[in-house]
Write a protein that holds these residues in place. Structure first.
Motif, PDB file in Angstrom:
ATOM      1  N   THR A  29       0.832  -1.203   0.000  1.00 36.00           N
ATOM      2  CA  THR A  29       0.000   0.000   0.000  1.00 36.00           C
ATOM      3  C   THR A  29       0.869   1.257   0.000  1.00 36.00           C
ATOM      4  N   GLU A  52      -5.421  -6.413  -0.854  1.00 36.46           N
ATOM      5  CA  GLU A  52      -4.920  -5.294  -1.660  1.00 36.46           C
ATOM      6  C   GLU A  52      -5.987  -4.810  -2.632  1.00 36.46           C
ATOM      7  N   TRP A  55      -8.175  -2.476  -0.792  1.00 37.11           N
ATOM      8  CA  TRP A  55      -7.475  -1.197  -0.686  1.00 37.11           C
ATOM      9  C   TRP A  55      -7.570  -0.420  -1.998  1.00 37.11           C
TER      10      TRP A  55
END
Length: 162
Positions: A29, A52, A55
């Motif tokens: 990230t 991910e 995210w």
């Protein structure tokens, strides 16, 4: 032990997934935070829980694909992001998958492959990543020979990826 689709699917069915951090990898990230182009084509192979991907979605990226052999691996992702379209999820063999990507996010996939498949992995990455694209990820720098996970060292990685 054959590290095939049935093996990985059984790991998800049995909830035997110690590699799953339960959230997006901070190192990845941190890298993603540097990307200003939200239209980049991103692939996450061996995505597993695909934290991910959550995210990415929460940060405005919409052009990504998560790839795993096990449909079971994506149950958590789909419970968090039920709006994800099929275009974002691929249940397939990495070595047979086709596409073109600007960025490939590597989180515990490379280390899950037997060392004998590493050259094929690198060749496949060259096919998937467009010229000027990026492979961003984390690799073990420890001697794990009985895996998965399988380890390695910087010299081996330089030899493979150069």
């Amino acid at each position: 032990m054959e590290l095939d689709q049935a093996y990985w699917h059984s790991r998800w069915v049995e909830s035997n997934t110690p590699w799953d951090m339960g959230n997006a990898c901070p190192a990845l990230t941190n890298y993603l935070n540097q990307l200003t182009d939200k239209g980049l084509r991103i692939l996450i192979p061996g995505a597993g829980g695909a934290h991910e991907a959550v995210w990415l979605w929460e940060n405005g990226f919409r052009n990504f694909v998560v790839l795993d052999w096990s449909e079971k691996a994506f149950e958590g992702l789909l419970s968090k992001l039920p709006q994800l379209a099929e275009k974002h999820i691929a249940v397939a063999d990495f070595f047979e998958y086709e596409g073109e990507f600007d960025v490939v996010m590597e989180q515990t996939f490379f280390c899950a492959l037997p060392p004998a498949k590493r050259e094929a992995y690198v060749e496949k990455m060259h096919e998937l990543i467009v010229a000027g694209g990026t492979l961003a990820g984390l690799l073990f720098d420890i001697p794990l020979d009985q895996g998965p996970p399988f380890g390695g060292d910087i010299e081996r990685y330089h030899g493979l990826f150069s």
